[in-house]
Design a protein around this motif. Sequence first.
Motif, PDB file in Angstrom:
ATOM      1  N   SER A 261      24.855  59.868  45.771  1.00  0.00           N
ATOM      2  CA  SER A 261      25.502  61.141  45.456  1.00  0.00           C
ATOM      3  C   SER A 261      24.738  61.834  44.345  1.00  0.00           C
ATOM      4  CB  SER A 261      26.946  60.903  45.031  1.00  0.00           C
ATOM      5  OG  SER A 261      27.667  60.253  46.055  1.00  0.00           O
ATOM      6  N   PRO A 262      24.733  63.164  44.330  1.00  0.00           N
ATOM      7  CA  PRO A 262      24.063  63.889  43.244  1.00  0.00           C
ATOM      8  C   PRO A 262      24.632  63.479  41.890  1.00  0.00           C
ATOM      9  CG  PRO A 262      24.721  65.377  45.020  1.00  0.00           C
ATOM     10  CD  PRO A 262      25.367  64.073  45.313  1.00  0.00           C
ATOM     11  N   MET A 263      23.762  63.275  40.924  1.00  0.00           N
ATOM     12  CA  MET A 263      24.213  62.900  39.577  1.00  0.00           C
ATOM     13  C   MET A 263      24.975  64.075  38.931  1.00  0.00           C
ATOM     14  SD  MET A 263      23.529  59.838  38.548  1.00  0.00           S
ATOM     15  CE  MET A 263      23.192  59.831  36.788  1.00  0.00           C
ATOM     16  N   PRO A 264      26.016  63.775  38.149  1.00  0.00           N
ATOM     17  CA  PRO A 264      26.439  62.440  37.728  1.00  0.00           C
ATOM     18  C   PRO A 264      27.374  61.723  38.685  1.00  0.00           C
ATOM     19  CG  PRO A 264      27.701  64.088  36.543  1.00  0.00           C
ATOM     20  CD  PRO A 264      26.708  64.842  37.380  1.00  0.00           C
ATOM     21  N   GLY A 265      27.825  62.363  39.749  1.00  0.00           N
ATOM     22  CA  GLY A 265      28.497  61.656  40.820  1.00  0.00           C
ATOM     23  C   GLY A 265      30.003  61.736  40.846  1.00  0.00           C
TER      24      GLY A 265
ATOM     25  N   PRO B  15      30.715  58.051  24.370  1.00  0.00           N
ATOM     26  CA  PRO B  15      30.396  58.903  25.518  1.00  0.00           C
ATOM     27  C   PRO B  15      31.665  59.396  26.188  1.00  0.00           C
ATOM     28  CG  PRO B  15      29.958  56.598  26.012  1.00  0.00           C
ATOM     29  CD  PRO B  15      30.261  56.665  24.546  1.00  0.00           C
ATOM     30  N   ALA B  16      31.635  60.637  26.591  1.00  0.00           N
ATOM     31  CA  ALA B  16      32.833  61.269  27.138  1.00  0.00           C
ATOM     32  C   ALA B  16      33.031  60.915  28.601  1.00  0.00           C
ATOM     33  CB  ALA B  16      32.742  62.784  26.995  1.00  0.00           C
ATOM     34  N   ILE B  17      34.285  60.800  29.019  1.00  0.00           N
ATOM     35  CA  ILE B  17      34.598  60.613  30.430  1.00  0.00           C
ATOM     36  C   ILE B  17      34.056  61.778  31.250  1.00  0.00           C
ATOM     37  CG2 ILE B  17      36.514  60.532  32.078  1.00  0.00           C
ATOM     38  CD1 ILE B  17      38.108  59.049  29.881  1.00  0.00           C
ATOM     39  N   SER B  18      34.070  62.970  30.674  1.00  0.00           N
ATOM     40  CA  SER B  18      33.594  64.148  31.406  1.00  0.00           C
ATOM     41  C   SER B  18      32.127  64.039  31.795  1.00  0.00           C
ATOM     42  CB  SER B  18      33.827  65.413  30.579  1.00  0.00           C
ATOM     43  OG  SER B  18      33.172  65.323  29.327  1.00  0.00           O
ATOM     44  N   ALA B  19      31.361  63.167  31.117  1.00  0.00           N
ATOM     45  CA  ALA B  19      29.948  63.003  31.468  1.00  0.00           C
ATOM     46  C   ALA B  19      29.773  62.408  32.852  1.00  0.00           C
ATOM     47  CB  ALA B  19      29.264  62.111  30.434  1.00  0.00           C
TER      48      ALA B  19
ATOM     49  N   PHE C 205      31.362  63.448  35.353  1.00  0.00           N
ATOM     50  CA  PHE C 205      31.686  64.504  36.307  1.00  0.00           C
ATOM     51  C   PHE C 205      30.871  65.781  36.123  1.00  0.00           C
ATOM     52  CE2 PHE C 205      35.272  61.735  35.622  1.00  0.00           C
ATOM     53  CZ  PHE C 205      35.675  61.424  36.907  1.00  0.00           C
ATOM     54  N   ALA C 206      30.225  65.917  34.992  1.00  0.00           N
ATOM     55  CA  ALA C 206      29.474  67.149  34.723  1.00  0.00           C
ATOM     56  C   ALA C 206      28.163  66.800  34.030  1.00  0.00           C
ATOM     57  CB  ALA C 206      30.294  68.101  33.862  1.00  0.00           C
ATOM     58  N   PRO C 207      27.074  67.470  34.364  1.00  0.00           N
ATOM     59  CA  PRO C 207      25.786  67.164  33.734  1.00  0.00           C
ATOM     60  C   PRO C 207      25.696  67.708  32.309  1.00  0.00           C
ATOM     61  CG  PRO C 207      25.559  68.999  35.248  1.00  0.00           C
ATOM     62  CD  PRO C 207      26.962  68.508  35.402  1.00  0.00           C
ATOM     63  N   LYS C 208      24.786  67.125  31.555  1.00  0.00           N
ATOM     64  CA  LYS C 208      24.427  67.597  30.219  1.00  0.00           C
ATOM     65  C   LYS C 208      25.595  67.568  29.225  1.00  0.00           C
ATOM     66  CE  LYS C 208      20.754  70.568  32.045  1.00  0.00           C
ATOM     67  NZ  LYS C 208      20.193  71.936  32.121  1.00  0.00           N
ATOM     68  N   VAL C 209      26.510  66.623  29.402  1.00  0.00           N
ATOM     69  CA  VAL C 209      27.593  66.444  28.447  1.00  0.00           C
ATOM     70  C   VAL C 209      27.076  65.562  27.312  1.00  0.00           C
ATOM     71  CG1 VAL C 209      29.880  65.458  28.072  1.00  0.00           C
ATOM     72  CG2 VAL C 209      29.395  66.724  30.176  1.00  0.00           C
TER      73      VAL C 209
ATOM     74  N   ALA D 267      27.366  61.766  21.588  1.00  0.00           N
ATOM     75  CA  ALA D 267      27.102  60.501  22.273  1.00  0.00           C
ATOM     76  C   ALA D 267      26.833  60.812  23.741  1.00  0.00           C
ATOM     77  CB  ALA D 267      28.265  59.542  22.137  1.00  0.00           C
ATOM     78  N   VAL D 268      25.656  60.498  24.222  1.00  0.00           N
ATOM     79  CA  VAL D 268      25.262  60.782  25.602  1.00  0.00           C
ATOM     80  C   VAL D 268      25.533  59.549  26.463  1.00  0.00           C
ATOM     81  CG1 VAL D 268      23.344  61.372  27.130  1.00  0.00           C
ATOM     82  CG2 VAL D 268      23.527  62.439  24.864  1.00  0.00           C
TER      83      VAL D 268
END
Length: 778
Positions: free
Chosen positions: A278-282, A488-492, A494-498, A527-528
């Motif tokens: 699947s396209p990152m981040p997936g 690191p965020a949970i949103s990372a 689901f969305a790029p560059k978080v 935090a990435v």
Amino acid sequence: MAVPAATDTAATPAVDTPSTSTEPARRDFLKVLGMGGLLIAASSVGVRRLEAAAGFAPSAEPWEPHAYIRLGDDGLITIICHRSEMGQGIRTTMPMIIADEMDANWALCRVEQGLGNEPKYGSQNTDGSTSIRDFLQKYREAGATVRALLEDAAAKEWAVASSEVQARNGEVVHVASGRTKAFGALVATARTIPMPAATRVRIKTPAERKWEGKAMPSIDLVPMTTGGAIFGADVRLPGMKVAAIARPPVWGGTVLSVDDSLAKQVAGVERIVRIPASPMPGGFLPLGGVAVIATNTWAAMKGRDALRITWNHGPNASYDSAAYKTSLQESVRRPGAAGRTNGDVERGLTTAARRVTAEYYMPHLSHAQMEPVVAVAQVTNGKAEVWAPTQSPMDARKTVAEYLKLDVANVSVHVTLLGGGFGRKSKPDFICEAAFLSREVGAPVRVQWTREDDLRHSYLHSPAAHRLEAGLDAAGKVVAWRHRSAYPAISATFAPKVTGAEPDELTNGASDIPFDIPNMQVEICPAVAHTRIGWYRSVNAIHHGFAIGSFVDELARAAKQDPADFLLALLGPDRRVDLSQAGLVKPASNYGATWTDHPLDSARARRVVELAIEKSGWRGPALARGRGRGIAVHRSFLSYVAMVVEVEVLPDGTVLVPRATVAVDAGFVANPDRARAQMEGALIMAMSNVLSSEVTFAAGRVVQSNFRDYGVTRMRAAPRQVDVHLVPSEGLPGGIGEPGVPPACGAIANAIFAATGVRVRELPVGRQLAGWQTRSSN
């Protein structure tokens, strides 16, 4: 009160045959009505009767109900549970509330599991400790409305006023004459009269309740303990295949080449299927990889072992958790984005008589639920039907539809029992895998994850670093507090560059602390993410609870005060605060509730601390060296929990927990037995988090593979005695499933210090206590 458990007629499949939903399809709905019976829907706009005369037609969508009540002419009451059962008892508690308000005969009640259909039922995402706190009033109104409707029906048949009749234990009684009519006998009339006016719908008083807030046996206990319950791996469909999948060992990796010649030689292996990455981040989509399709689970697993795959490891191949830990610690040593600001924290720290600083760290954690994820899917003629232990059937429907490019209306999800969840099973990547493979092979497919799959390819709880600074005045009172977090965020996922969590996430256990401190600043630092991050029981309140609970104990020691007395003083005077108007960054989240309904209430925090002190024997004789008590309190998911944990630390550093005392103010508690069980489980989970659990990475890969190297609490260490005390309340309900974990983390760490003099600031404890008798904390 001894009562028979309601009979379970859940819409889950038998062991050897596929399930069929007992929820009527729209085209069959009128047939059901024509057969007799009464169907009531409790919805966000009220409670209504479902019938053709009300405008229902096969082509028309009805309103958006949260729960159906089906009342048959034979007197049987079917209550459809729209939330997932994973041990928390919702399949007992939710029907119990409705049946109590109806004044039904519990022996004539049946429970049916609802299909995934959020437009019909309302939110089905069984996460965030919301099943009672979001729906209690709706459940009550549904039952009370049906009770009033049946009373009106009896009054009409007897030609008396509705005020002269009363529902009692499954029948309606004419009070003056003693005449009775069973609920079933009133169905025909009830279907023809208007729904009760709002003034006729009366919620029972506490004194009138039979089961709410009292003991009630679980309807699932006997089948769960005798093997009759249906979990995800129990589903069997005719012609079903089994799949084991080799997934990329590094998040974001892809298949370069695969040699499947040896896999095809394994007896039972039928086909090898590539699953696209699947396209990152997936997000919730599958990681991709290579699936081995076989006639049985063993053949699929052996075939997978025989694959020879060359991987492109992608952008996260250098991820190393030790180096990442260092980066998080460096991040919290620099200013972050403020989530809460009160007063002038820099001035408060500078002018304080004493300044105390401490840093804490918690690693990645695995959900490690007892049942590894599994799903069965059958995709034919553009329609997908799924059976899975999912916490969020609607997310499963939407994601399968997205992944297979189907209309959501053509995806149905049957919810089986869950062998634990903790947030992992709200993420439907594994369900998408089964649906994709079923479409590819033209047969039903079960995707079975192993424990190794679960540890190495799942969504993990975020690692976190914390730096706390406080200023004490000459009397030891806290006058300034600065808390920096990095994780690191949970949103990372689901969305790029978080690049990190948002400041408003800090209300999950950091910004909403109930302490009386004039100068306060709570910050989030960058935090990435380098792997899939997903919510886990108590989410960020876990590491916040560990850090804050530990730091308060450190401050008490610095002030040379008893930790319990210091904690009570830190709570300050009783006050109710709308934090959205008192320093929180906007938008000021509050676990999905309003600050008006659920303000920060220091009196509730004080009450549970005092109760825990009293019941634990905190002020009794001192314990011998090697044994100690720790105390902590935490507000999370709109509830207040204080915990006193007693530990025994053996000479080799092994930590045992002989006893724990838990005090809980969660507002109204509908099912006290399950609430106590949740607190007991939360303590044991926190013990794992603190003492032994850790996921580490090297070269982008998870190092651990099973419980031999991912430690969880064993029987020897488990508490011999856990006393749970629930504060009686008729207040709005808070959460129960999650709030017990955060204070337990801090209390355990503090008890270890009290027992050994060794301050644990990095988790897990592991071997940090080896040789503790010859050293002490700094």
